[in-house]
Motif scaffolding. Structure first.
Motif, PDB file in Angstrom:
ATOM      1  N   ASP A   3      26.831  40.471  60.463  1.00  0.00           N
ATOM      2  CA  ASP A   3      28.238  39.934  60.715  1.00  0.00           C
ATOM      3  C   ASP A   3      28.785  39.054  59.384  1.00  0.00           C
ATOM      4  N   ARG A   4      27.804  38.502  58.823  1.00  0.00           N
ATOM      5  CA  ARG A   4      28.217  37.462  57.657  1.00  0.00           C
ATOM      6  C   ARG A   4      28.796  38.570  56.426  1.00  0.00           C
ATOM      7  N   PHE A   5      28.057  39.669  56.107  1.00  0.00           N
ATOM      8  CA  PHE A   5      28.231  40.570  55.123  1.00  0.00           C
ATOM      9  C   PHE A   5      29.403  41.469  55.051  1.00  0.00           C
ATOM     10  N   VAL A   6      29.651  42.068  56.675  1.00  0.00           N
ATOM     11  CA  VAL A   6      30.564  43.057  56.663  1.00  0.00           C
ATOM     12  C   VAL A   6      32.102  42.739  56.372  1.00  0.00           C
ATOM     13  N   TRP A   7      32.221  41.070  56.787  1.00  0.00           N
ATOM     14  CA  TRP A   7      33.587  40.379  56.535  1.00  0.00           C
ATOM     15  C   TRP A   7      34.070  40.573  55.118  1.00  0.00           C
ATOM     16  N   PRO A   8      33.245  40.267  54.044  1.00  0.00           N
ATOM     17  CA  PRO A   8      33.688  40.338  52.827  1.00  0.00           C
ATOM     18  C   PRO A   8      33.637  41.673  51.891  1.00  0.00           C
ATOM     19  N   ALA A   9      32.999  42.871  52.832  1.00  0.00           N
ATOM     20  CA  ALA A   9      32.514  43.998  52.222  1.00  0.00           C
ATOM     21  C   ALA A   9      33.951  44.804  52.041  1.00  0.00           C
ATOM     22  N   PRO A  10      35.005  44.803  52.740  1.00  0.00           N
ATOM     23  CA  PRO A  10      36.025  45.426  52.353  1.00  0.00           C
ATOM     24  C   PRO A  10      36.613  45.189  50.885  1.00  0.00           C
ATOM     25  N   ILE A  11      36.336  43.921  50.212  1.00  0.00           N
ATOM     26  CA  ILE A  11      36.891  43.503  49.039  1.00  0.00           C
ATOM     27  C   ILE A  11      35.851  44.676  48.042  1.00  0.00           C
ATOM     28  N   GLY A  12      34.792  44.742  48.080  1.00  0.00           N
ATOM     29  CA  GLY A  12      34.175  45.829  47.091  1.00  0.00           C
ATOM     30  C   GLY A  12      34.637  47.091  47.555  1.00  0.00           C
ATOM     31  N   LEU A  13      34.877  47.681  48.735  1.00  0.00           N
ATOM     32  CA  LEU A  13      35.147  48.649  49.019  1.00  0.00           C
ATOM     33  C   LEU A  13      36.649  49.114  48.537  1.00  0.00           C
ATOM     34  N   GLY A  14      37.674  48.246  48.609  1.00  0.00           N
ATOM     35  CA  GLY A  14      38.991  48.346  47.981  1.00  0.00           C
ATOM     36  C   GLY A  14      39.087  48.636  46.454  1.00  0.00           C
ATOM     37  N   LEU A  15      37.930  47.731  45.727  1.00  0.00           N
ATOM     38  CA  LEU A  15      37.753  47.659  44.499  1.00  0.00           C
ATOM     39  C   LEU A  15      37.290  49.006  43.891  1.00  0.00           C
ATOM     40  N   GLY A  16      36.243  49.708  44.758  1.00  0.00           N
ATOM     41  CA  GLY A  16      35.704  50.859  44.259  1.00  0.00           C
ATOM     42  C   GLY A  16      36.596  52.006  44.513  1.00  0.00           C
ATOM     43  N   ARG A  17      37.650  52.212  45.436  1.00  0.00           N
ATOM     44  CA  ARG A  17      38.568  53.147  45.555  1.00  0.00           C
ATOM     45  C   ARG A  17      39.626  52.693  44.294  1.00  0.00           C
ATOM     46  N   ILE A  18      40.156  51.609  43.743  1.00  0.00           N
ATOM     47  CA  ILE A  18      40.709  51.554  42.631  1.00  0.00           C
ATOM     48  C   ILE A  18      40.171  52.073  41.391  1.00  0.00           C
ATOM     49  N   ALA A  19      38.873  51.720  41.449  1.00  0.00           N
ATOM     50  CA  ALA A  19      37.691  52.576  40.118  1.00  0.00           C
ATOM     51  C   ALA A  19      37.862  53.954  40.347  1.00  0.00           C
ATOM     52  N   ASN A  20      37.871  54.634  41.472  1.00  0.00           N
ATOM     53  CA  ASN A  20      38.027  56.128  41.694  1.00  0.00           C
ATOM     54  C   ASN A  20      39.519  56.576  41.103  1.00  0.00           C
ATOM     55  N   PHE A  21      40.428  55.717  41.452  1.00  0.00           N
ATOM     56  CA  PHE A  21      41.875  55.911  40.883  1.00  0.00           C
ATOM     57  C   PHE A  21      41.986  55.862  39.360  1.00  0.00           C
ATOM     58  N   ILE A  22      41.185  54.714  38.725  1.00  0.00           N
ATOM     59  CA  ILE A  22      41.354  54.857  37.363  1.00  0.00           C
ATOM     60  C   ILE A  22      40.402  55.942  36.631  1.00  0.00           C
ATOM     61  N   ASN A  23      39.346  56.274  37.181  1.00  0.00           N
ATOM     62  CA  ASN A  23      38.578  57.345  36.698  1.00  0.00           C
ATOM     63  C   ASN A  23      39.131  58.868  36.954  1.00  0.00           C
ATOM     64  N   GLY A  24      40.247  58.868  37.697  1.00  0.00           N
ATOM     65  CA  GLY A  24      40.912  60.049  37.969  1.00  0.00           C
ATOM     66  C   GLY A  24      39.825  61.076  38.906  1.00  0.00           C
ATOM     67  N   GLU A  25      39.136  60.594  39.852  1.00  0.00           N
ATOM     68  CA  GLU A  25      38.325  61.059  40.710  1.00  0.00           C
ATOM     69  C   GLU A  25      38.534  60.993  41.980  1.00  0.00           C
ATOM     70  N   LEU A  26      37.853  61.843  42.837  1.00  0.00           N
ATOM     71  CA  LEU A  26      38.135  61.944  44.373  1.00  0.00           C
ATOM     72  C   LEU A  26      39.831  61.831  44.701  1.00  0.00           C
TER      73      LEU A  26
END
Length: 244
Positions: free
Chosen positions: A106-129
């Motif tokens: 419960d403690r860790f899933v609350w901030p998890a979206p920060i990493g998930l959102g940043l990961g998708r931005i990295a996908n965009f920067i890399n032109g992948e997915l």
């Protein structure tokens, strides 16, 4: 992006521990556990993400080229695999230190979206997915997607899996009756958001559509995630004496 995501999670969970606990002794013990658990989770996410990609998205290729499994610089990480890896790492940690898995989940899933959102931005920067072909005004041409304008689906997913998921979890945080509620809701909500976002994302070329001529591997895995989340929610939100 991985490092920033883990750092943000560590800061927010640390703050929650200090806010929730009263006695300095218990705070110090939980903070020590946090340091150890972070190491477990980092290993679990990276190993799970890579193994999950090999199993779910390109098994035939990696069976023929097993050494490529270790070539992470060639790309290939799976969120669902990373989630399984993180859960496995958390279970191992909690069993070893006799801690409550659902409390830490419960403690860790609350901030998890920060990493998930940043990961998708990295996908965009890399032109992948990148997304499927589209004629919307904001469609973009990606270097690996040919001359056809496409949905910037990475940005859609960054918004859904980042700020929107974080906001929903923040609103639900503390509303569950028993430990495990927020973790279960995370699995359900993320599963629905990812299932929806997959309609705009180009399927992996080596797989294409898996079921019914329209369902992708990401959607199949997300449906499994939703089912697991529903089952866990029904179990964890019962009084302990009524649990199966």
């Amino acid at each position: 992006m991985y490092l920033v995501g883990f750092l943000c999670a560590w800061i927010l969970v640390k703050r929650e521990i200090k806010r929730q606990l009263v006695t300095p002794e218990r705070v110090n013990l939980e903070l020590a556990h946090l340091e150890s658990l972070m190491a477990y989770l980092i290993i679990g996410v990276i190993l799970g993400g890579r193994i999950g990609y090999c199993l779910f998205y390109n098994l035939d290729y990696f069976l023929e080229h097993p050494l490529e499994i270790f070539a992470t610089w060639h790309g290939g990480m799976s969120f669902h695999g990373g989630a399984i890896g993180a859960i496995a790492a958390g279970l191992i940690f909690c069993k070893r230190y006799k801690e409550s898995f659902f409390k830490w989940a419960d403690r860790f899933v609350w901030p998890a979206p920060i990493g998930l959102g940043l990961g998708r931005i990295a996908n965009f920067i890399n032109g992948e997915l990148f997304g499927r072909p589209s004629d919307v005004p904001w469609a973009m041409i990606f270097p690996g997607g040919g001359p056809i304008p496409r949905h910037p689906s990475q940005l859609y997913e960054a918004l859904l899996e980042g700020p929107i998921l974080f906001l929903l979890l923040s609103l639900l945080k503390g509303k569950d009756r028993y430990p495990g509620g927020l973790f279960s809701l995370f699995l359900i909500i993320y599963g629905f958001l990812r299932f929806f976002a997959e309609f705009f994302r180009e399927p992996d070329p080596q797989l294409g559509f898996i079921l019914f001529g329209w369902m992708t591997m990401g959607q199949i895995l997300s449906l499994c995630m939703i089912c697991v989340g529903i089952i866990l929610f029904l179990i964890t939100q019962k009084p302990r004496t009524q649990r199966i």
